[in-house]
Design a protein around this motif. Structure first.
Motif, mmCIF file in Angstrom:
data_model
loop_
_atom_site.group_PDB
_atom_site.id
_atom_site.type_symbol
_atom_site.label_atom_id
_atom_site.label_comp_id
_atom_site.label_asym_id
_atom_site.label_seq_id
_atom_site.Cartn_x
_atom_site.Cartn_y
_atom_site.Cartn_z
ATOM 1 N N UNK A 41 0.782 -1.130 -0.294
ATOM 2 C CA UNK A 41 0.426 -0.500 0.192
ATOM 3 C C UNK A 41 0.794 1.416 0.244
ATOM 4 N N UNK A 42 2.044 1.659 0.823
ATOM 5 C CA UNK A 42 2.663 2.319 0.834
ATOM 6 C C UNK A 42 3.528 2.867 -0.397
ATOM 7 N N UNK A 43 3.796 1.521 -0.684
ATOM 8 C CA UNK A 43 4.796 1.620 -2.550
ATOM 9 C C UNK A 43 3.304 2.472 -3.747
ATOM 10 N N UNK A 44 2.371 1.388 -3.555
ATOM 11 C CA UNK A 44 1.235 2.286 -4.096
ATOM 12 C C UNK A 44 1.040 3.578 -4.386
ATOM 13 N N UNK A 45 0.599 4.181 -3.112
ATOM 14 C CA UNK A 45 0.634 5.731 -2.471
ATOM 15 C C UNK A 45 1.983 6.361 -2.757
ATOM 16 N N UNK A 46 3.004 5.919 -2.520
ATOM 17 C CA UNK A 46 3.689 6.578 -3.369
ATOM 18 C C UNK A 46 4.590 6.468 -4.468
#
Length: 106
Positions: A41-46
């Motif tokens: 999720x962090x990677x997708x958002x970033x």
């Protein structure tokens, strides 16, 4: 007028801390200081935020932001070391959004 740039500091599941660069405050639309996210999720958002930031640079100056692309590559490489579901914490985002009208600075 320059695009407002920022840094965000993250702690990976193993405790490693990274300072990351964004050429735009748009990161505030996708992440929250103190927030904890699953790695994927962090990677997708970033990556979404950094693509938007790079596009804003392209619109303003006529070329994409290579620093945003480098940060994306850095985050992909770091995230690959962790299993899905492990947690990443956003320790800080600097500068914070102004309290008055955040839309003016993005």
């Amino acid at each position: 007028m320059a695009v407002p740039e920022m840094t965000f500091t993250v702690r990976w599941p193993d405790g490693k801390v990274d300072d990351c660069y964004s050429p735009s405050l748009v990161m505030h639309d996708h992440l929250t200081a103190g927030g904890t996210y699953a790695v994927e999720d962090f990677l997708d958002r970033s990556l979404t935020a950094l693509a938007t930031a790079s596009e804003r640079v392209r619109v303003k100056f006529g070329f994409a932001c290579t620093s945003a692309m480098a940060t994306s590559d850095q985050l992909r490489a770091s995230a690959a070391a962790y299993a899905p579901g492990q947690l990443v914490t956003v320790l800080a985002m600097h500068p914070p959004l102004p309290a008055s009208n955040p839309q003016e600075t993005r």
